[in-house]
Design an enzyme around this catalytic site. Structure first.
Site: not given
Length: 221
Positions: A42-44, A199
């Site tokens: 997912g989000c690196f 986030y």
């Protein structure tokens, strides 16, 4: 005077040569002790932040891999069609932490049951994957996946894929989780490190991993 200087210079030159030789040997030894695990979770930003906390990890680099487009940009990858995943190259010292241990942590830090992305980030570029570059890595990755699947009691959809060229992401993505630049977010103006925390929390990453893995969850305690 010249003869005295020459006699005195020889030991100094020899000493310098020895120092340079030792330094070169140390550099070669250090390079030989660095191995790489490449994963998509997912989000690196999150994967990078998690693994840079692990003792024995030298650095984690955010980037793109798995696709066919050369030198992709973040905008191109997240828009879809490039075949690339948001991925992270984890450089580590195998004398301090093993490849197998890092695999175990990775599988317990993502939602391995989700084939459509990760948490609030949807689409192919946010899928999970383990990238392998040789038979030993492949065997280790498949074994880790089998073990994790047994421990979880659910099917794991995270694939083990042959490694392709890895493209480091744009500079502003690197170490985003500890950045100090002021950025405009949906939460208002924030420092990068604060924006990252907001986030991650809003996306529900840690909550879902904790729900899925319980006490075995990595990086959520």
């Amino acid at each position: 005077m010249m003869s005295i200087l020459s006699r005195n210079a020889k030991p100094a030159v020899l000493f310098l040569a020895i120092l340079l030789g030792l330094a070169a040997q140390g550099t070669r030894s250090h390079a030989a002790n660095v191995e790489t695990l490449t994963v998509a979770g997912g989000c690196f930003w999150c994967v990078e932040a998690d693994f840079e906390k692990v003792d024995g990890v030298i650095e984690a680099i955010s980037g793109y891999t798995g696709g066919s487009k050369e030198n992709p940009t973040y905008k191109q990858v997240t828009a879809g069609g490039t075949g690339h995943f948001e991925a992270v190259q984890i450089k580590f010292d195998p004398s301090k932490v093993s490849y197998e241990s890092l695999l175990q942590k990775f599988l317990r830090s993502v939602d391995v049951t989700d084939a459509g992305g990760q948490f609030c980030d949807r689409g192919d570029s946010y899928r999970t994957a383990i990238f392998v570059s040789n038979p030993a890595q492949k065997a280790a990755a498949l074994a880790a996946k089998t073990e994790a699947e047994s421990a979880l009691g659910q099917k794991i959809v995270t694939p083990v894929l042959d490694a392709k060229k890895f493209y480091p992401a744009e500079d502003y993505h690197q170490n985003y989780y500890k950045g100090t630049n002021l950025v405009l977010t949906r939460f208002g103006p924030k420092r990068q490190s604060e924006a990252y925390k907001a986030y991650r929390n809003a996306c529900g990453r840690d909550a879902r991993v904790q729900q899925l893995w319980g006490k075995a969850a990595a990086f959520t305690h």
